[in-house]
Design a protein around this motif. Structure first.
Motif, PDB file in Angstrom:
ATOM      1  N   THR A   2     -54.367 -79.023  26.290  1.00 54.35           N
ATOM      2  CA  THR A   2     -53.046 -78.394  26.346  1.00 54.35           C
ATOM      3  C   THR A   2     -52.062 -79.267  25.580  1.00 54.35           C
ATOM      4  O   THR A   2     -51.947 -80.461  25.849  1.00 54.35           O
ATOM      5  CB  THR A   2     -52.586 -78.214  27.800  1.00 54.35           C
ATOM      6  OG1 THR A   2     -53.580 -77.464  28.504  1.00 54.35           O
ATOM      7  CG2 THR A   2     -51.271 -77.457  27.855  1.00 54.35           C
ATOM      8  N   THR A   9     -49.050 -75.020  25.443  1.00 53.29           N
ATOM      9  CA  THR A   9     -50.045 -73.993  25.129  1.00 53.29           C
ATOM     10  C   THR A   9     -51.386 -74.649  24.838  1.00 53.29           C
ATOM     11  O   THR A   9     -51.438 -75.788  24.375  1.00 53.29           O
ATOM     12  CB  THR A   9     -49.626 -73.136  23.917  1.00 53.29           C
ATOM     13  OG1 THR A   9     -49.407 -73.990  22.796  1.00 53.29           O
ATOM     14  CG2 THR A   9     -48.367 -72.348  24.200  1.00 53.29           C
ATOM     15  N   PRO A  10     -52.486 -73.932  25.075  1.00 51.65           N
ATOM     16  CA  PRO A  10     -53.799 -74.503  24.789  1.00 51.65           C
ATOM     17  C   PRO A  10     -54.043 -74.627  23.291  1.00 51.65           C
ATOM     18  O   PRO A  10     -53.591 -73.784  22.516  1.00 51.65           O
ATOM     19  CB  PRO A  10     -54.779 -73.506  25.411  1.00 51.65           C
ATOM     20  CG  PRO A  10     -53.995 -72.375  25.936  1.00 51.65           C
ATOM     21  CD  PRO A  10     -52.555 -72.640  25.718  1.00 51.65           C
TER      22      PRO A  10
END
Length: 160
Positions: A92, A146-147
């Motif tokens: 992440t 966000t990944p």
């Protein structure tokens, strides 16, 4: 240093009532921060390649939104002028060291070799990602929290 040594070090630091301890060797670096310093623990090891099947299933989700598609095509056309900083691992992406701190870098900021540009959390470990090039940040290609996948472009840098 094995996991038992790391656990013992963490226990020692928590009992010693210090705010931060850093231990570094040629193979790895560990930073332990106690609640006095913001309750976070960072561990950085040499970048490793992680392959995982579940990450492939999350890849179609970003393609469904209309915004990332044009963003992905722009770096291709500017590829001759700019250098891309890519993710060395799956995890992440975070632009800040912790929620109450300022971001590492913004568009227009100058970066030097070795400057931390972001943090990637993988398995509850926060890995600081350092720039391998010097230049000016032109674009941030990933949203905060966000990944990201291995080798995914994170930043565009103008080396001139």
């Amino acid at each position: 240093m094995d996991i038992k040594d790391i656990q013992n070090l963490i226990k020692f630091v928590s009992k010693a009532e210090v705010s931060e301890v850093k231990y570094k060797t040629k193979d790895f670096e560990i930073t332990i921060k106690t609640p006095l310093a913001g309750s976070e623990m960072n561990y950085m090891q040499q970048p490793a390649v992680y392959h995982s099947a579940p990450q492939q299933s999350s890849a179609p989700a970003p393609q469904q939104s209309a915004a990332p598609a044009p963003t992905a095509s722009e770096p291709v056309s500017d590829d001759s002028k700019f250098i891309t900083i890519k993710s060395p691992m799956i995890g992440t992406f975070y632009r800040k060291p912790s929620p109450d701190k300022d971001v590492f870098i913004n568009v227009g900021d100058e970066v030097a070799v070795g400057k931390v540009v972001c943090v990637i959390e993988a398995m509850k470990l926060f890995n600081q990602i350092e720039s391998e090039i010097s230049g000016k940040i032109v674009k941030i290609l990933v949203d905060d929290a966000t990944p990201v996948e291995y080798d995914q472009p994170l930043f565009l840098v103008d080396p001139s």
